[in-house]
Write a protein that holds these residues in place. Structure first.
Motif, mmCIF file in Angstrom:
data_model
loop_
_atom_site.group_PDB
_atom_site.id
_atom_site.type_symbol
_atom_site.label_atom_id
_atom_site.label_comp_id
_atom_site.label_asym_id
_atom_site.label_seq_id
_atom_site.Cartn_x
_atom_site.Cartn_y
_atom_site.Cartn_z
ATOM 1 N N GLY A 307 -48.637 -11.556 -40.024
ATOM 2 C CA GLY A 307 -47.792 -10.854 -39.059
ATOM 3 C C GLY A 307 -48.781 -10.435 -37.954
ATOM 4 O O GLY A 307 -48.422 -10.538 -36.704
ATOM 5 N N ILE A 308 -50.199 -10.238 -38.095
ATOM 6 C CA ILE A 308 -50.861 -9.996 -37.397
ATOM 7 C C ILE A 308 -51.335 -11.301 -36.299
ATOM 8 O O ILE A 308 -51.575 -10.876 -35.033
ATOM 9 N N ASN A 309 -51.640 -12.391 -36.932
ATOM 10 C CA ASN A 309 -51.928 -13.514 -36.476
ATOM 11 C C ASN A 309 -50.958 -14.193 -35.658
ATOM 12 O O ASN A 309 -49.817 -14.168 -35.702
ATOM 13 N N LYS A 310 -51.422 -14.610 -34.605
ATOM 14 C CA LYS A 310 -50.495 -15.604 -33.500
ATOM 15 C C LYS A 310 -51.215 -16.937 -33.396
ATOM 16 O O LYS A 310 -50.529 -17.928 -32.556
ATOM 17 N N GLY A 369 -34.159 -11.411 -43.069
ATOM 18 C CA GLY A 369 -33.576 -11.814 -41.926
ATOM 19 C C GLY A 369 -33.210 -10.381 -40.923
ATOM 20 O O GLY A 369 -33.359 -10.554 -39.778
ATOM 21 N N SER A 370 -32.813 -9.423 -41.823
ATOM 22 C CA SER A 370 -32.693 -8.163 -40.835
ATOM 23 C C SER A 370 -33.926 -7.634 -40.241
ATOM 24 O O SER A 370 -33.812 -7.176 -39.121
ATOM 25 N N PHE A 371 -35.261 -7.640 -41.107
ATOM 26 C CA PHE A 371 -36.141 -7.249 -40.342
ATOM 27 C C PHE A 371 -36.640 -8.055 -39.300
ATOM 28 O O PHE A 371 -37.250 -7.569 -38.133
ATOM 29 N N ALA A 372 -36.545 -9.410 -39.598
ATOM 30 C CA ALA A 372 -36.976 -10.219 -38.326
ATOM 31 C C ALA A 372 -35.842 -9.955 -37.077
ATOM 32 O O ALA A 372 -36.425 -10.074 -35.885
ATOM 33 N N GLN A 373 -34.635 -9.688 -37.444
ATOM 34 C CA GLN A 373 -33.713 -9.453 -36.331
ATOM 35 C C GLN A 373 -33.974 -8.155 -35.610
ATOM 36 O O GLN A 373 -33.901 -7.991 -34.420
ATOM 37 N N ILE A 374 -34.307 -6.978 -36.320
ATOM 38 C CA ILE A 374 -34.553 -5.723 -35.755
ATOM 39 C C ILE A 374 -36.126 -5.543 -35.231
ATOM 40 O O ILE A 374 -36.179 -4.804 -34.060
ATOM 41 N N LEU A 375 -37.149 -6.034 -36.082
ATOM 42 C CA LEU A 375 -38.359 -5.590 -35.687
ATOM 43 C C LEU A 375 -39.181 -6.825 -34.949
ATOM 44 O O LEU A 375 -40.315 -6.689 -34.643
ATOM 45 N N ASN A 376 -38.737 -7.974 -34.942
ATOM 46 C CA ASN A 376 -39.025 -9.238 -34.457
ATOM 47 C C ASN A 376 -39.973 -9.853 -35.752
ATOM 48 O O ASN A 376 -40.074 -9.314 -36.705
ATOM 49 N N ILE A 377 -40.201 -11.279 -35.531
ATOM 50 C CA ILE A 377 -40.550 -11.852 -36.679
ATOM 51 C C ILE A 377 -42.039 -11.538 -37.261
ATOM 52 O O ILE A 377 -42.247 -11.411 -38.565
ATOM 53 N N ASP A 378 -42.944 -11.343 -36.412
ATOM 54 C CA ASP A 378 -44.125 -10.887 -36.740
ATOM 55 C C ASP A 378 -44.318 -9.581 -37.502
ATOM 56 O O ASP A 378 -44.871 -9.527 -38.447
ATOM 57 N N LYS A 379 -43.604 -8.752 -36.946
ATOM 58 C CA LYS A 379 -43.695 -7.225 -37.510
ATOM 59 C C LYS A 379 -42.761 -7.496 -38.926
ATOM 60 O O LYS A 379 -43.063 -6.424 -39.708
ATOM 61 N N ALA A 380 -41.746 -8.207 -39.131
ATOM 62 C CA ALA A 380 -41.078 -8.363 -40.097
ATOM 63 C C ALA A 380 -42.085 -8.879 -41.289
ATOM 64 O O ALA A 380 -42.145 -8.320 -42.611
ATOM 65 N N PHE A 381 -43.034 -9.810 -41.424
ATOM 66 C CA PHE A 381 -44.117 -10.009 -42.118
ATOM 67 C C PHE A 381 -44.837 -8.850 -42.555
ATOM 68 O O PHE A 381 -44.980 -8.649 -43.731
ATOM 69 N N ILE A 382 -45.188 -7.992 -41.459
ATOM 70 C CA ILE A 382 -45.934 -6.779 -42.000
ATOM 71 C C ILE A 382 -45.172 -5.895 -42.768
ATOM 72 O O ILE A 382 -45.889 -5.309 -43.806
ATOM 73 N N ALA A 383 -43.951 -5.690 -42.360
ATOM 74 C CA ALA A 383 -43.020 -4.667 -43.128
ATOM 75 C C ALA A 383 -42.765 -5.109 -44.596
ATOM 76 O O ALA A 383 -42.838 -4.318 -45.445
ATOM 77 N N LEU A 384 -42.695 -6.407 -44.699
ATOM 78 C CA LEU A 384 -42.458 -6.958 -46.160
ATOM 79 C C LEU A 384 -43.664 -6.718 -47.009
ATOM 80 O O LEU A 384 -43.645 -6.445 -48.020
ATOM 81 N N GLY A 385 -44.832 -7.180 -46.382
ATOM 82 C CA GLY A 385 -46.272 -6.981 -47.239
ATOM 83 C C GLY A 385 -46.558 -5.519 -47.589
ATOM 84 O O GLY A 385 -46.726 -5.165 -48.696
ATOM 85 N N LEU A 386 -46.067 -4.401 -46.534
ATOM 86 C CA LEU A 386 -46.330 -3.112 -46.874
ATOM 87 C C LEU A 386 -45.417 -2.657 -47.991
ATOM 88 O O LEU A 386 -45.545 -1.734 -48.762
ATOM 89 N N SER A 387 -44.009 -2.914 -47.717
ATOM 90 C CA SER A 387 -42.962 -2.528 -48.690
ATOM 91 C C SER A 387 -43.292 -3.074 -50.130
ATOM 92 O O SER A 387 -43.148 -2.326 -50.966
ATOM 93 N N CYS A 388 -43.967 -4.325 -50.110
ATOM 94 C CA CYS A 388 -44.075 -4.723 -51.495
ATOM 95 C C CYS A 388 -45.469 -3.936 -52.029
ATOM 96 O O CYS A 388 -45.294 -3.563 -53.530
ATOM 97 N N THR A 389 -46.417 -3.654 -51.352
ATOM 98 C CA THR A 389 -47.532 -3.071 -51.843
ATOM 99 C C THR A 389 -47.306 -1.689 -52.209
ATOM 100 O O THR A 389 -47.645 -0.897 -53.404
ATOM 101 N N ILE A 390 -46.125 -0.931 -51.578
ATOM 102 C CA ILE A 390 -45.884 0.514 -51.962
ATOM 103 C C ILE A 390 -44.836 0.451 -53.118
ATOM 104 O O ILE A 390 -45.300 1.545 -54.034
#
Length: 413
Positions: A307-310, A369-390
């Motif tokens: 998510g951070i990388n471009k 898909g919802s994270f990607a639609q709401i947060l943008n695709i890169d931020k969706a990766f970050i949100a999913l990774g953090l959610s899994c860890t939590i």
């Protein structure tokens, strides 16, 4: 040499070798079709949510029918069941190729095909998973599961790479046609297999619902199986939905075309292949729960970094690492469940594996898909990774609290 084992040890079984070789060709076709389908949906809709919805529809049957499929796997000859399901998947691939070639394909038709493929796969997966131990035996099971993973991920490297070239230069229908033809190999492999006549479950109870409930009770009583299922749920909901995110990430974050999309999938397949090879040469006979912990946390970290990388080239490295970690997790989970199950319940236990592994994909796909639609695709990766860890952290501390409470009670006695 201590600590190293022959990575192809399971080929001592001719039946497993025939099965593996047939799957080798068929799985390349499957990845051709999967890659083309995801890109086709994105081309027709240009919507992150609709890509997620397609994946949800494709895997929804496994959420509702997997337990029934596992019971059937425990009661009928697995070879005959596989010949039937693989033949149906071949027919669907040919029909999909014809409709695409005639240019009468649309999003609604794709959803119908996704649903039909999902139904057939629901009955195919637990049979295929629990059939491996009949082919290879308990001693070679861990190696056989690793070889199947190597097979799957070798196909993941070759299939998307070929699909990227075909999508750009030929068209989509050829991908579906080649998938249909690839099933001929797996059917030949199945006909060559001789497992003899094995006694089926001869219990007088013929009620499917009671059999399903017995399987669930067995799972709840077995701590290793229960822990593995819970970890599989967390991993699959937040990490395993690559089919939703990779085409979006390729097109909108990295600004690459079909060839770039196929290359990223292949990069992930290369990492997964090394992960499967790593498992195949491990000396310890039984899988370790700590491996599940490590691979889950590592996968979450990789998602955050993606998510951070471009940068496109660094992305390919990250997806390789993601593939390595994901296959380390799934191979360990698969082997752990099979080795911890009795013959009587193995089909039902593996149906839980497929229900969680594939059946929760609708939930994971919609979340991604919802994270990607709401947060943008890169931020969706970050949100999913953090959610899994939590969620994993909450689970880990919960089971350790239970252990501490039990120890304190014993000390008070």
């Amino acid at each position: 040499m201590n600590g190293i084992r022959n990575p192809f040890e399971a080929f001592k079984s001719k039946n497993f070798k025939y099965f593996w070789m047939g799957q080798c060709i068929s799985l390349i076709g499957t990845w051709l079709q999967n890659t083309a389908l995801s890109w086709l949906v994105l081309t027709l809709t240009n919507s992150a949510f609709l890509v997620g919805l397609f994946n949800a529809v494709q895997f929804t049957p496994q959420l509702f029918l997997s337990l029934l499929a596992g019971t059937i796997a425990d009661h009928f000859p697995k070879k005959k069941l596989l010949i039937f399901t693989q033949s149906l998947l071949m027919l669907l691939a040919f029909l999909l190729s014809l409709l695409t070639w005639k240019k009468i394909i649309n999003y609604f038709i794709i959803l119908i095909f996704g649903l039909l493929i999902g139904v057939v796969n629901t009955f195919d997966m637990p049979v295929r998973q629990s059939f491996v131990i009949e082919l290879a035996g308990q001693e070679l099971l861990y190696n056989a599961v690793a070889l199947n993973s190597m097979n799957f991920n070798l196909a993941r490297i070759i299939g998307p790479a070929i699909a990227g070239i075909l999508l750009k230069n030929v068209g989509m229908s050829i991908c579906f046609l080649l998938n249909g033809l690839s099933f001929i190999a797996v059917l030949i492999g199945l006909f060559l297999i001789d497992v003899g006549i094995k006694p089926m479950n001869t219990k007088k109870n013929n009620k499917m619902l009671i059999d399903i409930l017995e399987g669930l009770k067995y799972t709840r009583r077995n701590k290793i199986i229960l822990q593995t299922i819970i970890l599989l749920f967390i991993m699959n909901v937040f990490i395993m939905n690559f089919n939703v995110l990779i085409p979006l990430y390729t097109k909108y974050v990295l600004h690459r075309d079909e060839a770039g999309y196929g290359f990223l999938l292949s990069s992930m397949g290369i990492g997964a292949l090394f992960g499967a090879l790593f498992v195949a040469v491990k000396s310890n006979k039984r899988p370790n729960i700590k491996t599940l912990y490590f691979s889950l946390i590592f996968s979450s970290l990789i998602f955050v970094l993606i998510g951070i990388n471009k940068n496109y080239h660094f992305s390919s490295i990250l997806f390789m690492l993601a593939g390595f970690s994901a296959i380390l997790f799934t191979t360990t989970a698969n082997s752990s469940l099979q080795l911890s199950s009795s013959d009587e319940y193995r089909g039902r236990v593996m149906s839980l594996y497929t229900m969680i592994f594939a059946g929760t994909t609708p939930l994971g796909s919609l979340i991604s898909g919802s994270f990607a639609q709401i947060l943008n695709i890169d931020k969706a990766f970050i949100a999913l990774g953090l959610s899994c860890t939590i969620l994993f952290s909450l689970y880990f501390f919960a089971i350790n609290d239970k252990k501490r409470i039990y120890i304190n009670r014993v000390d008070d006695l």
